[in-house]
Design an enzyme around this catalytic site. Structure first.
Site, PDB file in Angstrom:
ATOM      1  N   HIS A  12       0.827  -1.216   0.000  1.00 59.03           N
ATOM      2  CA  HIS A  12       0.000   0.000   0.000  1.00 59.03           C
ATOM      3  C   HIS A  12       0.865   1.272   0.000  1.00 59.03           C
ATOM      4  O   HIS A  12       0.561   2.237   0.701  1.00 59.03           O
ATOM      5  CB  HIS A  12      -0.952  -0.017   1.201  1.00 59.03           C
ATOM      6  N   HIS A  59      -1.350   4.183  10.230  1.00 62.02           N
ATOM      7  CA  HIS A  59       0.004   4.761  10.292  1.00 62.02           C
ATOM      8  C   HIS A  59       0.061   6.026  11.137  1.00 62.02           C
ATOM      9  O   HIS A  59       0.874   6.914  10.875  1.00 62.02           O
ATOM     10  CB  HIS A  59       0.504   5.081   8.891  1.00 62.02           C
ATOM     11  N   HIS A 192      10.352  -3.587   3.606  1.00 63.24           N
ATOM     12  CA  HIS A 192      10.738  -2.187   3.440  1.00 63.24           C
ATOM     13  C   HIS A 192      11.121  -1.564   4.773  1.00 63.24           C
ATOM     14  O   HIS A 192      10.638  -1.970   5.826  1.00 63.24           O
ATOM     15  CB  HIS A 192       9.677  -1.344   2.734  1.00 63.24           C
ATOM     16  N   GLU A 239       4.722  -5.155   8.334  1.00 63.74           N
ATOM     17  CA  GLU A 239       3.337  -5.086   7.843  1.00 63.74           C
ATOM     18  C   GLU A 239       2.895  -6.403   7.201  1.00 63.74           C
ATOM     19  O   GLU A 239       1.697  -6.603   6.959  1.00 63.74           O
ATOM     20  CB  GLU A 239       3.196  -3.955   6.813  1.00 63.74           C
TER      21      GLU A 239
HETATM   22  C1  DHB Z   1       6.022   3.585   1.947  1.00 62.09           C
HETATM   23  C2  DHB Z   1       5.533   2.299   2.224  1.00 62.09           C
HETATM   24  C3  DHB Z   1       4.507   2.115   3.171  1.00 62.09           C
HETATM   25  O1  DHB Z   1       4.008   0.901   3.525  1.00 62.09           O
HETATM   26  C4  DHB Z   1       3.957   3.212   3.822  1.00 62.09           C
HETATM   27  O2  DHB Z   1       2.936   2.997   4.693  1.00 62.09           O
HETATM   28  C5  DHB Z   1       4.448   4.491   3.571  1.00 62.09           C
HETATM   29  C6  DHB Z   1       5.480   4.671   2.637  1.00 62.09           C
HETATM   30  C7  DHB Z   1       7.091   3.830   0.932  1.00 62.09           C
HETATM   31  O3  DHB Z   1       7.782   2.889   0.484  1.00 62.09           O
HETATM   32  O4  DHB Z   1       7.253   4.990   0.503  1.00 62.09           O
HETATM   33 FE    FE Z   2       2.646   1.114   5.350  1.00 61.79          FE
END
Ligand code: DHB
Ligand code: FE
Length: 279
Positions: A12, A59, A192, A239
């Site tokens: 997302h 978030h 990530h 996540e």
């Molecule tokens: C990004 C990824 C995420 O899951 C999020 O909630 C906010 C930013 C990103 O990779 O920019």
């Molecule tokens: Fe996220």
């Protein structure tokens, strides 16, 4: 009784919202990501869901560090989208399926899961981006029940506990005295890390092993504790717990309908997985 038609898990990343608004789906950077979705929409047309139960992580929009439930569930008539700071266009409010919300709440609290129940709830990109990827006209054909799992403030619930939560949600849906067809969504991941020394960290081999495990060995990720998951997937990679809870709610047997994996979108390894439940 209600029937679970299957589940969809997707990343997302907020930049997806901007790319959609600017119609960049065909650009070289975006195409490998957006090309994952037409087969998913065709599958949705074939299974005709009425309701979506959405496992997602807020978030810092509806819950902030001052009040952070480990598990929360919406029981609102409608969920408004607000922007927690990513500057992406907002989407129309999404209707809530309150009868299912209360059935899940009764059932889970009966099973000794201590959920926070929310009769008002704003939802962020973790709910709205998957919805807009599945239904790009944003004329939502399903009502939703959002189930929120804390991945923002430590300590986080373990993978094992999220799996158990998902199983309990699946039992609750199957015992709902309704003929509605229920789709499960899991929103987040895959690997990530947005900040700190390891910003930009991605772990392709772990992501692919995790996606494979959801088809054949769904408890595989429950062997890892939270620290191990952060090591393997990054601080925000945890996540993936949303994918795990969604998978647990599907029950024992699933079939893989479709998947996609693409690195990177922004800082994230994006994954997409569609699993169907046998009738
Ligand atoms: C990004 C990824 C995420 O899951 C999020 O909630 C906010 C930013 C990103 O990779 O920019
Ligand atoms: Fe996220």
């Amino acid at each position: 009784m209600a029937h679970i038609v299957g589940g969809i898990a997707t990343s997302h990343v907020p930049a997806i919202g901007r790319a959609t608004a600017q119609k960049l789906q065909g650009d070289a950077y975006w195409k490998p990501f957006f090309d994952g979705f037409p087969p998913v929409r065709r599958w949705i047309d074939s299974v005709r869901p009425d309701v979506a139960v959405v496992f997602y992580n807020d978030h810092g929009l509806n819950f902030f560090l001052d009040k952070m439930p480990t598990f929360a569930i919406g029981a609102a008539p409608c969920y408004t989208n607000a922007d927690e700071g990513w500057g992406i266009p907002q989407v129309p409010a999404i209707a809530g399926e309150q009868a299912l919300s209360w059935h899940i709440i009764e059932s889970l609290i009966g099973e000794e899961f201590d959920l926070t129940t929310c009769q008002e709830m704003n939802v962020d990109h973790a709910v709205t981006l998957p919805m807009a990827l599945l239904w790009p006209d944003q004329n939502w054909p399903v009502k939703i029940v959002p189930v929120c799992i804390n991945t923002v403030q430590f300590p986080l619930p373990s993978a094992k506990r999220c799996f158990a939560l998902g199983e309990a949600v699946g039992r609750a849906i199957r015992s709902w005295g309704s003929h509605q067809r229920v789709l499960l969504l899991g929103s987040g991941g895959l690997s990530h890390q947005l900040d700190g020394e390891r910003a930009g960290f991605i772990n392709k081999s772990f992501d692919l092993a995790f996606m494979e495990s959801l088809v054949h060995d769904p408890r595989w990720a429950t062997q890892f504790d939270t620290t191990q998951l952060v090591e393997k997937t990054g601080t925000q990679g945890v996540e993936l717990l949303m994918w795990l809870a969604m998978r647990a709610a599907l029950g024992d047997k699933v079939e893989r309908v479709h998947s996609n994996y693409h690195i990177p979108i922004s800082n994230t390894a994006t994954g997409l997985l569609v699993l169907s439940s046998p009738a």
